[in-house]
Scaffold this motif. Sequence first.
Motif: not given
Length: 256
Positions: A184-188, A179-181, A42-48, A217-221
């Motif tokens: 915002l999610n960052l991964a490496a 997850k600094p914000l 899956g995606p390296s930065m997703a939490l859901d 990065f999420s903006v609204g929905a």
Amino acid sequence: MGNGIHSMIDVPRHSGWAWGALLLLVGALLPPASHAQRFITGPSMALDDATSMLRNPATLGFHRTQIALGAKAHHVGLGSASGVPLRQGYLAASTPFLVGDWLGVGGAVRYFDTPIFKKRAFGLSVSGRFLQVFSVGARVSALNLSYNRSEFVGVEPDPVFEQGTGKTTLTGTLGLFAKPLPALNLAAGVRHLNPPHPSLGSGTFRAEPENFWGASFSVGAIRARAEGAHGWDGTVGPGGLGGVPTHGLCRSALGE
């Protein structure tokens, strides 16, 4: 053409379906993010998305305790006689709360089956979370590759199969997540730290280490995300751009 099923797919709001349909249409115009002969991940930065820990073990420190199951089947050709000879699947489980709320563990079994060869991976992961916004994770996997001897004809005895038709080797992955914000999610990270030696016989092929990275990065929905990979030998790994509705889960088949 491939068809797949994954557990834990849930879009609780009708607006999520509309956004999902639009994003799938956009995704169809992008280059394919999955490569043949790769495990589901899956995606390296997703939490859901439970499959993100299959790519980046650091994310399991932010997941909820869960068990996930998924499978894909690929039909080859236009006729029905060939069936679905290419199959992929996984079974994964994880908890971020082995020790308090900072040390988590997980495990996964993955497979990729074809008429010519079969791949299996059995992995154990550990992840530590710090300051509630950062985690580091590591995974050690036993990777097994076996061949169907009946598909290889013309050379008898075949020197490649002198030591058997399969081989198991170890491979390691190191991942980082931040997850600094809130949006915002960052991964490496790095895959194949060893690097492993999966070839049979006296072959010298090794799976070269590969860097991977991702951001969302999420903006609204809407949550927009981008990620990629680059091998130490210069090869470019799977990557892409896309977006998912923030309400509900959307699966990605970025490969490993």
